[in-house]
Structure formats: C-alpha cells, structure tokens
Enzyme design. Sequence first.
Site, short mmCIF file in Angstrom:
data_model
loop_
_atom_site.label_atom_id
_atom_site.label_comp_id
_atom_site.label_asym_id
_atom_site.label_seq_id
_atom_site.Cartn_x
_atom_site.Cartn_y
_atom_site.Cartn_z
N VAL A 16 25.67 24.99 50.03
CA VAL A 16 24.38 24.80 51.05
C VAL A 16 25.10 25.56 52.48
CG1 VAL A 16 24.02 22.98 52.68
CG2 VAL A 16 24.27 22.72 50.38
N ASN A 204 18.11 11.30 45.75
CA ASN A 204 18.78 11.35 44.92
C ASN A 204 19.20 10.45 43.30
OD1 ASN A 204 18.95 14.19 45.45
ND2 ASN A 204 21.36 13.94 45.78
N PHE A 245 11.78 15.61 36.17
CA PHE A 245 12.62 14.57 35.89
C PHE A 245 12.63 13.49 34.49
CE2 PHE A 245 14.20 16.62 40.07
CZ PHE A 245 15.74 17.10 39.43
N LEU A 246 12.37 13.86 33.76
CA LEU A 246 11.43 13.47 32.47
C LEU A 246 11.85 13.46 31.32
CD1 LEU A 246 8.08 11.61 33.11
CD2 LEU A 246 9.85 10.27 33.38
N ALA A 248 14.78 14.45 28.82
CA ALA A 248 15.70 13.45 27.91
C ALA A 248 16.81 14.82 27.51
CB ALA A 248 15.35 12.62 26.41
N GLY A 249 17.72 14.13 28.04
CA GLY A 249 19.06 14.66 27.19
C GLY A 249 19.98 14.28 27.20
N CYS A 256 25.85 16.87 42.36
CA CYS A 256 25.47 16.03 43.32
C CYS A 256 25.11 14.46 43.24
CB CYS A 256 24.14 16.64 43.67
SG CYS A 256 24.27 17.95 45.39
N1 LIG Z 1 25.37 21.74 46.36
C1 LIG Z 1 24.05 21.78 46.34
O1 LIG Z 1 23.25 21.62 45.63
C2 LIG Z 1 23.97 20.50 47.43
C3 LIG Z 1 22.58 19.96 47.52
C4 LIG Z 1 22.29 19.33 48.58
C5 LIG Z 1 23.00 19.17 49.48
N2 LIG Z 1 24.44 19.20 48.83
C6 LIG Z 1 25.91 18.24 50.11
O2 LIG Z 1 26.24 19.36 50.69
C7 LIG Z 1 26.75 19.97 51.54
C8 LIG Z 1 28.00 20.62 50.62
O3 LIG Z 1 28.15 20.61 48.88
P1 LIG Z 1 28.01 21.69 48.58
O4 LIG Z 1 28.42 21.88 47.16
O5 LIG Z 1 27.45 23.16 48.90
O6 LIG Z 1 30.28 22.02 48.89
P2 LIG Z 1 31.01 23.65 48.01
O7 LIG Z 1 31.84 22.98 47.75
O8 LIG Z 1 30.16 24.69 47.07
O9 LIG Z 1 31.14 23.77 50.28
C9 LIG Z 1 32.18 22.95 51.09
C10 LIG Z 1 32.46 24.21 51.58
O10 LIG Z 1 32.60 23.53 53.35
C11 LIG Z 1 34.40 24.22 53.24
N3 LIG Z 1 35.45 23.38 54.27
C12 LIG Z 1 35.72 22.06 53.86
N4 LIG Z 1 36.29 21.65 54.63
C13 LIG Z 1 35.55 22.78 56.14
C14 LIG Z 1 36.04 22.22 57.30
N5 LIG Z 1 36.92 21.29 58.07
N6 LIG Z 1 35.81 23.67 58.39
C15 LIG Z 1 35.28 24.82 57.66
N7 LIG Z 1 35.18 25.28 56.53
C16 LIG Z 1 35.46 23.45 55.42
C17 LIG Z 1 35.07 24.82 52.26
O11 LIG Z 1 35.91 25.45 51.92
C18 LIG Z 1 33.83 25.14 51.19
O12 LIG Z 1 33.34 26.53 50.73
C19 LIG Z 1 27.45 18.45 50.02
O13 LIG Z 1 27.74 16.69 50.89
C20 LIG Z 1 26.72 17.92 49.41
O14 LIG Z 1 26.17 16.76 48.61
C21 LIG Z 1 24.86 19.82 48.89
#
Ligand SMILES: NC(=O)c1ccc[n+]([C@@H]2O[C@H](COP(=O)([O-])OP(=O)(O)OC[C@H]3O[C@@H](n4cnc5c(N)ncnc54)[C@H](O)[C@@H]3O)[C@@H](O)[C@H]2O)c1
Length: 390
Positions: A16, A204, A245-246, A248-249, A256
């Site tokens: 993200v 979600n 999201f329909l 099947a799998g 997430c």
């Molecule tokens: N991946 C997705 O598809 C997605 C989609 C929507 C929302 N989210 C949400 O977004 C958030 C991040 O998800 P992600 O998949 O990007 O996670 P990720 O694990 O890929 O990345 C998180 C990053 O944060 C860093 N980090 C951790 N603690 C830290 C700190 N104290 N200071 C600075 N950096 C720090 C980690 O080193 C890592 O690089 C989560 O809450 C997730 O649920 C993810």
Amino acid sequence: MEAERENVGVVGVGWVGLVTATCFAELGHRIFALDVNEEKVESLRRGEVTIHEPGLAELLKKNAERITFTTSMDEVLDSARLLFCCVDTPPTYSGDADLSRVRSVVEQLPEDSEHALVMKSTVPSGTGASIRRDKPDLHYVSCPEFLKEGSAIQDFMHPDRVVVGADAGSEDAADAVEALYAPLGGEIVRTDVASAEMIKLASNAFLATKISFINEIANVCEQTGADVTEVARGMGLDERIGASFLKAGIGYGGSCFPKDVSALKQLAGNSGYHFQLLNAVIEVNELQKRRVIAKLQKHLGSLVDKRIALLGLAFKPDTDDMREASSLVLSARLQGEGARVVAYDPVAEDSASTMLPGVEMAESAVVALEGADAIVTLMNRDGRQQTVRP
Ligand SMILES: NC(=O)c1ccc[n+]([C@@H]2O[C@H](COP(=O)([O-])OP(=O)(O)OC[C@H]3O[C@@H](n4cnc5c(N)ncnc54)[C@H](O)[C@@H]3O)[C@@H](O)[C@H]2O)c1
C-alpha cells in the site's frame, strides 16, 4: 483540476505504501517515504522494486526524483504535514488486528497540531478514537485503502470511491486529503472516523461472504448436476447481485480478507455482539481448501506417492504475495497424505520456494505436469479457480 503540489509523508512502504508514494508522486507531489526495514529502503533508493505489482517499477522509475526513501522519522516530520500511515496490521493469535506497528508510528509523532496522521492501514473501528484520546492535539483522518494487489496502480489512480473520515478538529486535514485525491475522480465519501474504519472492514467482509456463498453453491451444484459457472453468470446479471466475486474456487486468501474478516468478527465479539454470519464465512473458507483432498482421493484413491502438480501459488494472479495463499494449506495437507507435490508459479516462484517446504518447484508449467497423477489449478486469469484434473 490541477491539485496543489504538497509534500506528502508515507510511513511503511509495502504494497500500500509504495503504491501510495508512487501514485502521489505521479500526481506531481513530493514524497518522503519511511520504512523501518533498512534493506528495503536501500533497495528502493537503488530503484529496485521490492514487490511484484504490474506497472509499479516503471512508474517508480519515472517519478524517482520526486520520492525520498528514508529511515528517519525526523526527516519526514520536518518535510511533510500529512503522514499517510501504511504499516501492516497483521492478525494476532486471537484474531484481533495487531496494532503494534500503528502504535509505534503514533508514539513517534510530536504532540502538536502541525501534522496530521492519515490512516490507510486497515484498523478496527475505534482505533482513531483511541489514538486521539492519547494524542488529543493530533489531527487524524481515516482514509482506508481499497486497492487490489495485481491491479494496485490502476485501482489507486481510478478509485470507485475515496473514503475520508474525520472528527471535529481535523476538518482541515480531511480537506487536504480530499484535495490530494480530487484529480483521481472517484466519489468522495466524507464521514466520521469510526464509520470510515467500519466501511473498510465491512467491505472486505462482504466480499469474503460473496466468495464463501458461491463456494457453497458450487458444492451443492456438484451434488445436483448444475454448473456453478452458469449459475454465477445467471445470478451476476442481476444488478442487485453483480457479477464480481462470484467465482467459485478454493476460497479466499491473501494478506487482507482472512485477517480483516477475523478482525471484524473479533471487534464484534469484543463489543458484545456475536457475528454469526462471519463464523460461517470463515468456516466455509477453511473447509473449501480441504475439499480438494477429498476430490483427489475420489479419483486416485490413496495419495501416498502420487505426484500432484499445483499451478499457481500466490493468493491471486499477477502478484508474488504468498500471505495466506491457499497453496500453503493445500501443499501441507497433500504432503500429510503422502503425496509428492510439484508446483509452478511464474511470478511467485522466489517467495513460494521459501514458504512451501518439501515442495519441488518446477521451472515451467510443462515440467510441473510431466508424470503428474493430477493437476490442481489454483488460479487462472479470470480470478481464482480450482479444478482438479486426474
Ligand atoms: N496489500 C493490500 O492489498 C492491501 C489493500 C488494502 C489495505 N491494506 C492494508 O494496508 C496496510 C498495509 O498493508 P501492506 O500489504 O502494504 O503491508 P506490507 O507488509 O506489505 O507493508 C508494511 C510496511 O510497513 C513497514 N513498517 C512496519 N512497521 C513500521 C514502522 N513502525 N515504521 C515504518 N514502517 C513500518 C514494514 O517494514 C513494511 O515495509 C495493512 O493494514 C493492510 O491490511 C492492504
């Protein structure tokens, strides 16, 4: 409308955070992106993208001059007013969201009203209120992220909606966040913090419910002779239902859905409400992975020494993210039954090879299929599909 150029802080440059930093840079803003992982920061400074996400490497290269990668929070605080918090919020053993990384970010913020924390990490409803109880002067905006891995750039740049939640005292910060997103054109849902937080978890959980629902329909179809693909097509044309999201799998996976469904269930439980529907959604999803074993046994009998090929290992196409991928459970169960598992995934082979102990990684799909007693395709281009071909 041309947005005013801002200095933007991004804390946590995983999926993200890196997409957020890169896309805001593409919009012309100057980005200060912080991560605690020094190795990751070093790689990004060299222009090496740490994840597989279509289009990301190119866009990052194009905007490299506008992004500073750093491990220094002071540098970010000195440079930017808005800090987008994108750290991970994994599940704890109890199924609640682990907010320790979010807390560690908040602890480093000064007790002033000059900075605003914009929460993109997925957090339980009530998190923003609790952060503001600890730091009443901190401006706080909830701006949950809805991007999908595999199409993250496209999703970020063309959002269906942008949710901006703020409570009294943080309106200016919320306006600034709105202005950043304005050029992207999605509908802005301006609301309070608790509702913004809940929109993310509820979205979600709803999508996961759709997946478990169609998987149960598929299981009934297998008993009754109906074709679930046809059933889903016929259902999806009803605009009240919708076609997405329909499919099947083998059930949902990834970083997430499993954790967010569980976090919502725990959030409800902690506040005294038993969210019965989500229990069923989770149970159906778990059982769905195990149904593959029974299907293989139906055709092959005992799986001892049978060679089973798994095609597609990440939790969805076009990503190398193996977090909570169904292949993890399936390969372990197959080996538990005595099968020899050979696997292929063109994108996730590096991450998969360390996460699938005992599994032989093939260099191509053709090699994986050689001598296989059965093939399990865990995904295809259209989404998650699970077919067993003896
Ligand atoms: N991946 C997705 O598809 C997605 C989609 C929507 C929302 N989210 C949400 O977004 C958030 C991040 O998800 P992600 O998949 O990007 O996670 P990720 O694990 O890929 O990345 C998180 C990053 O944060 C860093 N980090 C951790 N603690 C830290 C700190 N104290 N200071 C600075 N950096 C720090 C980690 O080193 C890592 O690089 C989560 O809450 C997730 O649920 C993810």
